[in-house]
Design a protein around this motif. Structure first.
Motif, PDB file in Angstrom:
ATOM      1  N   LEU A 640      54.364  64.275  51.174  1.00  0.00           N
ATOM      2  CA  LEU A 640      54.223  64.001  49.803  1.00  0.00           C
ATOM      3  C   LEU A 640      53.673  65.057  48.856  1.00  0.00           C
ATOM      4  O   LEU A 640      54.258  65.713  48.191  1.00  0.00           O
ATOM      5  N   ILE A 641      52.487  65.522  49.614  1.00  0.00           N
ATOM      6  CA  ILE A 641      51.592  66.598  48.896  1.00  0.00           C
ATOM      7  C   ILE A 641      52.210  68.074  48.856  1.00  0.00           C
ATOM      8  O   ILE A 641      52.621  68.642  48.192  1.00  0.00           O
ATOM      9  N   ARG A 642      53.040  68.059  50.136  1.00  0.00           N
ATOM     10  CA  ARG A 642      53.648  69.484  50.650  1.00  0.00           C
ATOM     11  C   ARG A 642      55.122  69.440  49.863  1.00  0.00           C
ATOM     12  O   ARG A 642      55.512  70.549  49.296  1.00  0.00           O
ATOM     13  N   TRP A 643      55.504  68.381  49.611  1.00  0.00           N
ATOM     14  CA  TRP A 643      56.587  68.319  48.787  1.00  0.00           C
ATOM     15  C   TRP A 643      56.447  68.432  47.204  1.00  0.00           C
ATOM     16  O   TRP A 643      57.302  69.203  46.606  1.00  0.00           O
ATOM     17  N   GLN A 644      55.282  68.079  46.721  1.00  0.00           N
ATOM     18  CA  GLN A 644      54.923  68.366  45.281  1.00  0.00           C
ATOM     19  C   GLN A 644      54.802  69.649  45.259  1.00  0.00           C
ATOM     20  O   GLN A 644      54.891  70.441  43.979  1.00  0.00           O
ATOM     21  N   ARG A 645      54.225  70.409  46.425  1.00  0.00           N
ATOM     22  CA  ARG A 645      53.925  71.738  46.103  1.00  0.00           C
ATOM     23  C   ARG A 645      55.111  72.759  46.407  1.00  0.00           C
ATOM     24  O   ARG A 645      55.245  73.786  46.488  1.00  0.00           O
ATOM     25  N   GLY A 646      56.453  72.169  46.839  1.00  0.00           N
ATOM     26  CA  GLY A 646      57.374  72.924  46.771  1.00  0.00           C
ATOM     27  C   GLY A 646      58.059  73.236  48.159  1.00  0.00           C
ATOM     28  O   GLY A 646      59.167  73.916  48.051  1.00  0.00           O
ATOM     29  N   TYR A 647      57.338  72.735  49.246  1.00  0.00           N
ATOM     30  CA  TYR A 647      57.700  72.933  50.644  1.00  0.00           C
ATOM     31  C   TYR A 647      59.033  71.830  50.668  1.00  0.00           C
ATOM     32  O   TYR A 647      59.345  70.663  50.427  1.00  0.00           O
ATOM     33  N   ASP A 648      60.024  72.362  51.335  1.00  0.00           N
ATOM     34  CA  ASP A 648      61.218  71.627  51.653  1.00  0.00           C
ATOM     35  C   ASP A 648      61.598  71.868  53.289  1.00  0.00           C
ATOM     36  O   ASP A 648      62.524  71.889  53.658  1.00  0.00           O
ATOM     37  N   GLU A 649      60.846  71.279  54.079  1.00  0.00           N
ATOM     38  CA  GLU A 649      60.661  71.220  55.358  1.00  0.00           C
ATOM     39  C   GLU A 649      61.552  70.194  56.244  1.00  0.00           C
ATOM     40  O   GLU A 649      61.756  70.144  57.287  1.00  0.00           O
ATOM     41  N   LEU A 650      61.613  69.004  55.400  1.00  0.00           N
ATOM     42  CA  LEU A 650      62.069  67.950  55.796  1.00  0.00           C
ATOM     43  C   LEU A 650      63.601  67.822  55.519  1.00  0.00           C
ATOM     44  O   LEU A 650      63.905  67.969  54.380  1.00  0.00           O
TER      45      LEU A 650
END
Length: 763
Positions: A640-650
């Motif tokens: 969730l934190i990485r998604w909020q930071r703009g990461y799209d690895e999933l």
């Protein structure tokens, strides 16, 4: 030598075609099983690229059968592996199962309930009937006649084949293992994870132990496992909506929900999990603007039919069979309505009772609320308030349930030889307790528990009293007649309004404290609610030598009314199972102790001559599964934190996998665990076992997810990690095997198993 044509290399297309064919079964499997090791792959490539090397021809001939066997094993693994696991499971659940020949732990309850089915005697218990009917079925198949009383610690008689009855129950526990295997496959775990999840269920000591006795827990676990499997399979078929297979698994899920709820109400938590999934699924479909409204409506109707109507039918059917089999009067009669009891064979309710009540009649008065008891009084007094004689509702036959109908104090004194007078609607009467001679009385004193109501007591006698002993009869209905001028045995429903205070006699679902023997509190409620069935009463039994006997059994009680009545009675009694502060229960435990395996449970006496069983889980299973719940929370927070930071690895497929294979097992754990945190009833370690299964699935997901890079990089490292996990789980089961198969002799020889003080294995 390799030749190129058109920018493509000839000689390699065949290799790719072979590899493509080889990978087809692997991609089609739901458990994500592995492809062949790289070394073997390279060796085959080299043999195919250099077919002219005659020295390698014998090698090819030797390798072909070996490769074919491995491929066959790989192809049929989905049958071979669960078969082997199941065989071992039957061994662990059944080995030395008849070693202890005494009634162990709750066999004293559920074995006795099975006896009631064989004798067809009506009984009462807080659990639904399906599991206990299966216990009765096992006794019937074993040739048992129902005569044994199943007293705790008592030796089984030779004519009772208790070993077969235990084997029957253990079958449900053994079948949980293949169910776990196929559930893990449907959750799209890799093969190594599927095996680990299966091993954790197989080698869970507490599952193996509790499945070996005449209890309900193995059946509860079995139907919990079937429900999760059916749900998981139904979810995998979401792209094949309305196909025959889709409908099959939908309705099978509903049947499983009905069965698990019909064993114990804990099954409602499993029902809630499926309901949560269904709500999310329909909500997503509702947001799909491309879906026709007719299709959306069809999805809704199908789920209502499969997941609501079908479970309700299964649940109600178990009670229908329950009522059908238990046709004789038994120890649980008083929990049911008077009309129901009057239709039981051998009952005393309504037997030879005059149909119409007159002054001077002695009668028992039954509360018509669901689970209601008989109006009761005893010599003990209230510890506070008026400190007069207690009035309660009691569910068992007792002389203290008898009351006389007398005229009020403004009418002539009752004489036994005076003309018969029949009280009816609007008649003001007195009720006199037959054992103590005191009047049913109420006054403006708060009730002991329900402070908003008035206290009801027994006060004075036939000559001493006042107008607060007066009650006005208000007839509500009569199953036999429209005439309200008389009170009829069994059929007349009436209310009793206090003439002076205007309140109504009521017996709800509130239990008195220990000083009131945990009986139902009787109050005088100020609100006038004619539809409140807890203010409705009827005459159950009636004695009057001056009146002729009637035939009350000619009136039948409707099934649906009896079904609701019994379920409310079960709920009321279940709520009364609270810890007694005046008594110490050495077997009880707290919810926080279960996930960390802080405590176990002695299932029998601990003398040297007794075969001893200790209910304790596999430390590796418990601790790893509990830890995985915390780690899963961290994993979700991380993404969730990485998604909020703009990461799209999933990818979307990864998100779906986390949600359905990880989040829903965690939700299942919370749904099965948190209610025991909130409920006030006494709790034991076995209450955690359904929740433990969801923790095991969570552990499988976490290891499957975190070892994905290993599976891509080097399968040998992955299998080394899983091999270590297998060894630990199996090793600890073997180490603690004595608590499963039975400990004979002095308990000190197992002191090496007492890792903590609460593991009271050797003292």
């Amino acid at each position: 030598m390799t030749v190129t044509q058109g920018g493509q290399t000839t000689g390699t297309a065949h290799d790719r075609q072979v590899l493509r064919r080889r990978n087809v079964p692997e991609q089609s499997r739901s458990n994500g099983s592995a492809t062949q090791p790289p070394e073997e792959e390279d060796q085959k490539k080299s043999q195919m690229v250099h077919p002219s090397h005659s020295l390698k021809l014998p090698q090819l001939i030797v390798l072909k059968p070996r490769t074919s066997i491995l491929q066959s094993l790989d192809e049929w693994e989905f049958l071979i592996a669960p078969l082997l696991f199941t065989l071992v499971s039957f061994f662990t659940r059944m080995y030395k199962i008849g070693l202890s020949n005494i009634v162990t732990w709750d066999e004293a309850h559920f074995g006795k309930f099975g006896s009631h089915y064989l004798k067809r005697e009506f009984y009462f218990d807080v659990h639904p009937p399906l599991g206990k009917m299966l216990v009765g079925l096992s006794g019937y198949i074993a040739g048992y006649n129902g005569s044994f009383e199943f007293k705790s610690g008592e030796t089984y008689p030779e004519e009772l084949n208790y070993t077969f009855m235990r084997l029957f129950n253990s079958t449900f526990g053994a079948l949980c293992v293949p169910l776990a295997y196929y559930t893990a496959r449907e959750l799209n775990f890799r093969r190594s994870t599927v095996w680990l999840v299966t091993l954790m269920v197989l080698c869970e000591n507490s599952y193996a132990t509790i499945s070996r006795f005449i209890l309900l827990d193995s059946m509860l676990l079995f139907f919990t496992f079937t429900t999760v499997l059916c749900w998981a399979r139904f979810h995998r078929l979401q792209k094949q909506s309305f196909s025959m297979e889709w409908f099959f698994w939908l309705f099978l899920t509903g049947i499983s929900i009905g069965c698990v709820t019909s064993v114990k109400w804990v099954g409602l938590f499993c029902t809630a999990l499926v309901g949560l999934y269904t709500a999310e699924d329909l909500w997503n479909k509702f947001g799909d603007l491309g879906m026709p409204k007719t299709t959306l409506a069809s999805h809704l109707v199908a789920r209502v039919a499969g997941l609501i109507v079908v479970p309700c039918i299964v649940y109600m059917f178990s009670f229908w069979v329950h009522f059908l089999v238990l046709e004789n009067s038994g120890p649980g009669d008083a929990q049911m309505s008077s009309l129901f009891q009057a239709n039981l064979r051998g009952t005393e309710v309504g037997k030879d009772s005059p149909l119409e009540v007159a002054y001077g009649s002695r009668a028992t008065i039954k509360n018509m609320g669901y689970g209601g008891g008989l109006l009761h009084s005893h010599v003990q007094t209230y510890p506070e308030g008026s400190q007069q004689q207690q009035v309660t509702c009691y569910h068992h036959k007792d002389a203290n349930n008898d009351w006389f109908f007398y005229p009020n104090r403004n009418e002539p004194v009752y004489q036994p030889d005076s003309p018969l007078i029949y009280p009816g609607d609007k008649t003001v009467i007195r009720l006199i307790h037959s054992q103590t001679g005191r009047n049913l009385h109420s006054h403006a004193v708060s009730a002991p528990v329900t402070k908003g109501d008035y206290e009801v007591s027994s006060y004075g006698n036939t000559t001493v009293g006042d107008d607060k002993d007066h009650w006005t009869v208000e007839v509500v209905s009569d199953a036999a007649s429209r005439d309200r001028s008389k009170i009829r045995t069994l059929t007349t429903a009436f209310r009793l309004r206090h003439t002076a205070l205007g309140c109504y006699l009521r017996a709800g679902t509130v239990n008195l404290p220990q000083w009131g023997f945990k009986q139902i509190e009787v109050t005088c409620v100020k609100q006038n609610n004619p539809r409140d069935v807890y203010t409705h009463w009827n005459v159950e039994a009636h004695w009057n030598e001056r009146l002729p006997a009637g035939d009350p059994g000619s009136y039948k009680s409707p099934f649906f009314r009896d079904f609701i009545h019994l379920n409310v009675a079960m709920m009321t009694s279940n709520n009364a199972l609270v810890p007694d502060p005046d008594k110490q229960d050495d077997l009880a435990s707290q919810f926080w102790q279960w996930p960390i395996l802080h405590v176990g449970l002695r299932m029998c006496g601990w003398d040297d001559h007794i075969v001893k069983y200790f209910l304790l889980g596999n430390p590796a299973v418990y601790w790893s599964s509990s830890l995985s719940l915390l780690v899963f929370g961290g994993l979700v927070a991380w993404y969730l934190i990485r998604w909020q930071r703009g990461y799209d690895e999933l990818k979307p497929a990864d998100i779906d996998h986390i949600r359905y294979s990880g989040l829903y097992p965690v939700a299942g754990w919370f749904l099965h665990y948190l209610p025991f945190v909130a409920m006030a009833r006494v709790t034991y370690v076995h209450h955690y076992y359904p929740a433990l299964y969801f923790a095991i699935l969570t552990a499988g997901f976490m290891l499957d997810w975190t070892t994905r890079p290993l599976a891509r990089k080097d399968r040998r490292i992955e299998w080394a990690v899983y091999g270590l996990a297998y060894a630990i789980v199996i090793g600890l089961f073997v180490l603690f095997r004595a608590i499963v198969f039975g400990m004979e002799g002095k308990s000190q020889q197992w002191r090496h198993l007492k890792w903590f003080d609460k593991w009271r294995i050797s003292d």
